[in-house]
Design a protein around this motif. Structure first.
Motif, short mmCIF file in Angstrom:
data_model
loop_
_atom_site.label_atom_id
_atom_site.label_comp_id
_atom_site.label_asym_id
_atom_site.label_seq_id
_atom_site.Cartn_x
_atom_site.Cartn_y
_atom_site.Cartn_z
N PHE A 51 0.80 -1.22 0.00
CA PHE A 51 0.00 0.00 0.00
C PHE A 51 0.83 1.27 0.00
N GLY A 52 2.14 1.15 -0.01
CA GLY A 52 2.97 2.35 0.00
C GLY A 52 4.40 2.02 0.33
N PRO A 53 5.14 3.01 0.78
CA PRO A 53 6.56 2.76 1.10
C PRO A 53 6.71 1.81 2.27
N LYS A 54 7.84 1.18 2.28
CA LYS A 54 8.11 0.17 3.31
C LYS A 54 8.36 0.85 4.66
N PRO A 55 7.58 0.50 5.69
CA PRO A 55 7.80 1.12 7.00
C PRO A 55 9.04 0.53 7.69
N MET A 56 9.63 1.33 8.56
CA MET A 56 10.78 0.88 9.33
C MET A 56 10.28 0.13 10.56
N VAL A 57 10.83 -1.06 10.82
CA VAL A 57 10.38 -1.89 11.92
C VAL A 57 11.57 -2.15 12.84
N SER A 58 11.34 -2.03 14.13
CA SER A 58 12.39 -2.37 15.10
C SER A 58 12.13 -3.78 15.63
N THR A 59 13.16 -4.61 15.55
CA THR A 59 13.06 -5.99 16.03
C THR A 59 14.20 -6.23 17.02
N PRO A 60 14.02 -5.83 18.27
CA PRO A 60 15.13 -5.95 19.23
C PRO A 60 15.51 -7.40 19.53
N THR A 61 14.54 -8.30 19.52
CA THR A 61 14.87 -9.71 19.83
C THR A 61 15.71 -10.32 18.73
N PHE A 62 15.33 -10.09 17.46
CA PHE A 62 16.13 -10.61 16.35
C PHE A 62 17.51 -9.97 16.32
N ASP A 63 17.59 -8.67 16.62
CA ASP A 63 18.88 -8.00 16.65
C ASP A 63 19.78 -8.57 17.75
N LEU A 64 19.20 -8.82 18.91
CA LEU A 64 19.96 -9.39 20.02
C LEU A 64 20.43 -10.80 19.69
N MET A 65 19.56 -11.60 19.09
CA MET A 65 19.96 -12.96 18.72
C MET A 65 21.03 -12.95 17.65
N GLY A 66 20.91 -12.07 16.67
CA GLY A 66 21.94 -11.96 15.62
C GLY A 66 23.28 -11.57 16.19
N GLU A 67 23.28 -10.60 17.11
CA GLU A 67 24.54 -10.19 17.75
C GLU A 67 25.13 -11.33 18.58
N TYR A 68 24.28 -12.06 19.28
CA TYR A 68 24.76 -13.18 20.09
C TYR A 68 25.38 -14.26 19.21
N PHE A 69 24.71 -14.62 18.12
CA PHE A 69 25.26 -15.65 17.23
C PHE A 69 26.54 -15.18 16.55
N HIS A 70 26.61 -13.91 16.18
CA HIS A 70 27.83 -13.38 15.57
C HIS A 70 28.99 -13.44 16.56
N ARG A 71 28.74 -13.01 17.78
CA ARG A 71 29.80 -13.01 18.79
C ARG A 71 30.22 -14.44 19.14
N THR A 72 29.26 -15.35 19.24
CA THR A 72 29.59 -16.74 19.54
C THR A 72 30.41 -17.36 18.43
N THR A 73 30.06 -17.06 17.17
CA THR A 73 30.82 -17.57 16.03
C THR A 73 32.25 -17.04 16.06
N GLN A 74 32.40 -15.74 16.31
CA GLN A 74 33.74 -15.15 16.36
C GLN A 74 34.57 -15.76 17.49
N ASP A 75 33.97 -15.96 18.66
CA ASP A 75 34.70 -16.58 19.78
C ASP A 75 35.09 -18.01 19.45
N PHE A 76 34.18 -18.76 18.81
CA PHE A 76 34.49 -20.14 18.45
C PHE A 76 35.63 -20.20 17.44
N LEU A 77 35.61 -19.32 16.44
CA LEU A 77 36.69 -19.31 15.46
C LEU A 77 38.01 -18.93 16.11
N TRP A 78 37.99 -17.96 17.01
CA TRP A 78 39.22 -17.57 17.70
C TRP A 78 39.75 -18.72 18.55
N MET A 79 38.88 -19.42 19.27
CA MET A 79 39.32 -20.52 20.12
C MET A 79 39.86 -21.68 19.31
#
Length: 115
Positions: A51-79
């Motif tokens: 119906f129009g332009p795409k609205p901006m949506v905040s998804t704090p849970t998905f953002d937090l999970m993405g950051e957690y998985f990114h940090r866990t992956t980086q720690d695992f690769l470093w270890m």
């Protein structure tokens, strides 16, 4: 004809307890509720694009999970890279070569067994 009375196997056990699975369902529901809400926000935003332009949506849970998985992956690769820092070959090539040799060996053994 004599009727036999049913006796339980464990004489010390009490009557059967009612199932308490509703507590687990409630816990799972409470844990998954933020994920469902963020998913609903994204689905609603996608629907609104018709119906129009795409609205901006905040998804704090998905953002937090993405950051957690990114940090866990980086720690695992470093270890995992720490013990292999001083070897004369690249670890990626060594692991790939090992995997290929294992696959080739399994295929050879399977081929010889089929005869």
């Amino acid at each position: 004809m004599k009727k036999y009375h049913h006796r339980p196997m464990d004489h010390h056990s009490g009557p059967p307890q009612p199932a308490r699975g509703w507590r687990m369902l409630l816990l799972i529901g409470l844990v998954s509720l933020p994920l469902l809400l963020d998913g609903a926000k994204i689905s609603y935003a996608q629907w609104q694009t018709m119906f129009g332009p795409k609205p901006m949506v905040s998804t704090p849970t998905f953002d937090l999970m993405g950051e957690y998985f990114h940090r866990t992956t980086q720690d695992f690769l470093w270890m995992t890279r720490q013990p292999f820092r001083r070897v004369p070959w690249r670890v990626e090539w060594a692991v790939s070569g090992l995997a290929l040799s294992l696959i080739a060996g399994a295929l050879i053994l399977r081929h010889n067994r089929a005869r």
